[in-house]
Scaffold this active site. Structure first.
Site, PDB file in Angstrom:
ATOM      1  N   HIS A 367     143.601 -32.294 -13.828  1.00 31.25           N
ATOM      2  CA  HIS A 367     144.212 -33.261 -14.740  1.00 31.25           C
ATOM      3  C   HIS A 367     144.333 -32.727 -16.161  1.00 31.25           C
ATOM      4  O   HIS A 367     145.255 -33.071 -16.877  1.00 31.25           O
ATOM      5  CB  HIS A 367     143.462 -34.589 -14.680  1.00 31.25           C
ATOM      6  N   CYS A 680     156.554 -36.538  -7.198  1.00 33.22           N
ATOM      7  CA  CYS A 680     156.158 -36.543  -8.609  1.00 33.22           C
ATOM      8  C   CYS A 680     154.940 -35.671  -8.888  1.00 33.22           C
ATOM      9  O   CYS A 680     154.370 -35.741  -9.964  1.00 33.22           O
ATOM     10  CB  CYS A 680     155.915 -37.963  -9.094  1.00 33.22           C
TER      11      CYS A 680
END
Ligand code: PEP
Ligand code: MG
Length: 755
Positions: A367, A680
């Site tokens: 992340h 995505c």
């Protein structure tokens, strides 16, 4: 048995006097080796400094022939001195010449000395030189003598670090401390960043080494250790997530080390030798860091890292600073350097001053990497010992594309990179020219390019890139950058701003995807063995409907008169989606009852990122308004390979037949059910991978802003039907190949598709 004259305390006092004398650098070194030799009752004391060309050069000696100074050199690994430098460990020999590494240097006249004691001169785990004492007679050096010499080596390390010796090296060689280095890593975010190092968790540089009053230092050390222990106890008691995302396990390890009698004994002994409390911590830690760098077992290495972190905390205590509250303010052109960092910590920094990010950990789909890409910050991960290799203010170049970091680059390298940055800017300019070109393949297939977003700063990218919508709005980012839970009104305000910025272009909000590595400091959650497989995303949403309902309400209210698209992350069963839908219905009914105008339309979608859904794909497709593949998680779970673990980063290729078949299955299910399917995850951001996705039938790709240009440039040259046919052929023929990447690259090359 002989022992040091007056012991290390007297030696340190003498050294302090020498350091204060207003003499030249060479004269100071000459005096230092003399003082050491006298104090240690050694006939020889020699000091070698590591040069930038990885060669050790004799800088000063007492006892060997003076002509050898700045003449005698050896490579790391060569001779006893080279061996010490390479192993970063002391070496004590009563018969040096019988050692296999002994190498005879006639210019020094050292053949008459039998006994040898050498220690590395270390700083932050890096070897800057070697300090040696020798005696004519055979003798065994005592442990205290080894330690005294190591302590002395610290003083020499400081002299090297001060830059004072820079000009002394022979033939214009610089010394290693300021050496230019190219460190390899993994690309996390593309782009070139030039700037100056800022350590995310600044190491304390100890410059006050020698104690005025050892008894005072002893008391300071004891008090700081006691404070450290109680602060860790408090952190453990407060639970897992209260500070900086530390996990309980790490805190428990800190607690264990902080109470380890061996560690405290070594610290106290170091103070007894006459060091300040800070220098004692640094002295003990220096050995530890050197051990850490040689350690290959990842578990032990990790523990040594924990000990390093603990020592850093102890240093902060000694200096009366609280590490957690001490947030660094960035200077201009900052390159942020960290061992590891959570996305929230990165978002805390002033983006306008950040030019790059370098981490010792962090894989490309972690992340932190996603956030770095969203912020457009060039980033490189898995760079070994970067935190030990640079000092605050060092010039750094981050080459995000190549996954390389240039530390203290030579001016020609810097010029070359400035040119590269200019070229890149020109290329971006060309991509900008594509902004309004419709994104159709050569054979007229229209592929919508959307943006991944999550913060206000992402919104201008819509217009800059010409993205046709926001394919993934990561709503958790607002929660992660906030010190407390955002209220429903605050959430609603953000979503409204998003609608305003999109001006009618579609935006897909994803409900809170927290858990795993996305930790909210204010949300207490239980300890988990495997957070990525634990209580996260939709699971939290369904178990704590209050949180999810508040968010849905914020979305529904923000979308008055708009087309609202919501998708749910980490759905593993059809039933979970049914329950999530029911929550939306309930919120809609609630709002209607209170007279709110509902959105023009509401579409509810599912993220396909847990492999179980592949086996219920038709059922889910028949219930959802759209599907969106989260390839980052889907890959992680398909291959059982942690996306945050850099060692796993290139182990499995998404262009392998298994992964491509999974992706194809989702695209076909969408076609069959007549609903759109988007991708995505990070796959969509790479032109070659995006080409393959088009071949698999994907017609909407959502990606980071910097990728829209390159992906569009690719698809404008692509024949969608040709890649589809070729891919089907490759997948049918792929009998056990690990990856189709080379074949697909060949296709791109042969068909002039820029990837
Ligand atoms: C994914 O998993 O691919 C995804 C898009 O979501 P995230 O990276 O936020 O987990
Ligand atoms: Mg995901």
């Amino acid at each position: 048995m002989r022992s040091a004259l007056g012991g290390p305390r007297v030696l340190l006092r003498r050294l302090r006097e020498v350091m204060a004398e207003p003499v030249s650098a060479q004269a100071r070194l000459d005096k230092i080796v003399m003082v050491i030799a006298a104090n240690m009752v050694a006939e020889v004391c020699s000091f070698y400094v590591m040069r930038a060309d990885n060669t050790l050069e004799l800088f000063a000696t007492e006892g060997l022939k003076r002509e050898a100074v700045h003449l005698t050199t050896m490579k790391a690994g060569e001779g006893l001195v080279g061996l010490i430098a390479k192993q970063a460990e002391p070496l004590s020999l009563s018969n040096a010449q019988s050692h296999p590494s002994f190498s005879y240097r006639p210019e020094t006249g050292e053949e008459i000395y039998q006994s040898f004691l050498g220690v590395p001169v270390l700083r932050s785990g890096n070897t800057l030189g070697v300090l040696v004492v020798q005696n004519r007679a055979h003798r065994v050096y005592m442990e205290e003598e080894v330690e005294a010499l190591q302590t002395t080596a610290m003083v020499l390390a400081e002299i090297i670090a001060s830059g004072e010796l820079q000009a002394l090296a022979s033939q214009g060689n610089g010394i290693a401390l300021r050496r230019a280095m190219v460190l390899p890593g993994q690309s996390l975010a593309d782009g070139v960043g030039l700037g100056y190092a800022v350590l995310h968790e600044p190491r304390v540089v100890v410059s006050n080494l020698i104690a005025d009053d050892p008894a005072v230092e002893q008391r300071r050390l004891d008090a700081a250790i006691a404070e450290l222990r109680s602060s860790i106890d408090q952190l453990v008691d407060r639970g897992d997530v209260a500070h900086g995302g530390e996990h309980r396990e790490v805190l428990e390890t800190y607690r264990m080390f902080a109470n380890d009698p061996g560690w405290t004994r070594r610290l106290r002994e170091a103070v007894q030798t006459g060091l300040t409390a800070e220098a004692a911590v640094e002295r003990v830690q220096s050995d530890n860091r050197a051990r850490m760098l040689r350690q290959t077992d990842p578990y032990l290495r990790e523990r040594l890292h924990d000990l390093d972190e603990l020592a850093n905390r102890l240093l902060h205590r000694l200096l009366g600073r609280d590490m957690i509250d001490g947030r660094v303010t960035l200077p201009e052109n900052a390159i942020l350097i960290a061992r590891s960092m959570g996305p929230a910590a990165l978002l805390d920094y002033d983006r306008s001053k950040l030019r790059g990010l370098v981490l010792e950990e962090g894989g490309p789909t972690s992340h932190i990497a996603i956030v770095a890409r969203a912020l457009g910050i060039p980033a490189v991960g898995t760079v070994e010992n970067i935190t030990g290799s640079v000092e605050t203010g060092d010039a750094i170049i981050v080459d995000g594309g190549a996954g390389q970091v240039h530390v203290r680059p030579q001016s020609d390298v810097e010029e070359a990179f400035k040119e590269k940055a200019r070229l890149r800017a020109r290329r971006q300019e060309q991509y900008r020219k594509l902004r309004d070109v419709p994104s159709h393949t050569k054979d007229g297939v229209s592929v919508a390019l959307h943006l991944n977003a999550g913060l206000l700063i992402d919104l201008p990218h819509m217009d800059e890139t010409g993205a046709q919508g926001i394919g993934l709005f990561r709503t958790e980012l607002q929660f992660m950058v906030s010190a407390r839970m955002p209220t429903t009104n605050e959430q609603m305000a953000l979503y409204r701003t998003v609608f305003d910025a999109t001006r009618g272009r579609p935006v897909t909000f994803r409900t809170l995807d927290i858990g795993g590595d996305k930790i909210l400091p204010y949300l207490r959650t239980a300890e988990e063995e495997n957070p990525a497989l634990g209580w996260r995303a939709i699971r939290i949403g369904l178990d704590r409907p209050g949180l999810l309902r508040a968010q849905l309400r914020a979305m529904l209210k923000a979308a008055t008169g708009q087309h609202l698209r919501i998708m749910f992350p980490m759905v593993a069963t059809v039933d979970e989606f049914d329950r999530a839908k029911a929550l939306v219905k309930r919120e809609m009914a609630h709002l209607e009852r209170y007279g709110y105008t509902l959105p023009e339309s509401i579409k509810l979608g599912v993220m396909v990122e847990v492999p179980s859904l592949l086996f219920e794909i038709d059922e889910i497709a028949s219930r959802a308004d759209f599907l969106s593949v989260g390839s980052n998680d889907l890959m992680q779970f398909l291959f059982a390979a942690d996306r945050e673990n850099p060692q796993m980063a290139s182990r499995f290729d998404p262009l392998s037949p298994s992964c491509l078949r999974a992706l194809q299955m989702v695209a076909r299910a969408g076609q069959k059910a007549g609903i759109p399917v988007t991708l995505c995850g990070e796959l969509a951001s790479m032109p070659l991978e995006a080409m393959v996705l088009i071949g698999l039938g994907y017609r909407t790709l959502s990606m980071s802003p910097a990728s829209i240009g390159p992906v569009k440039a690719m698809l404008l040259e692509l024949n969608a039907l040709a890649i589809e046919k070729h891919l089907n052929h490759l997948l049918t023929e792929a009998n056990g190949v690990a990856t189709l990447r080379p074949a697909l690259e060949a296709f791109a090359r042969d068909h002039g598709v820029p990837v």
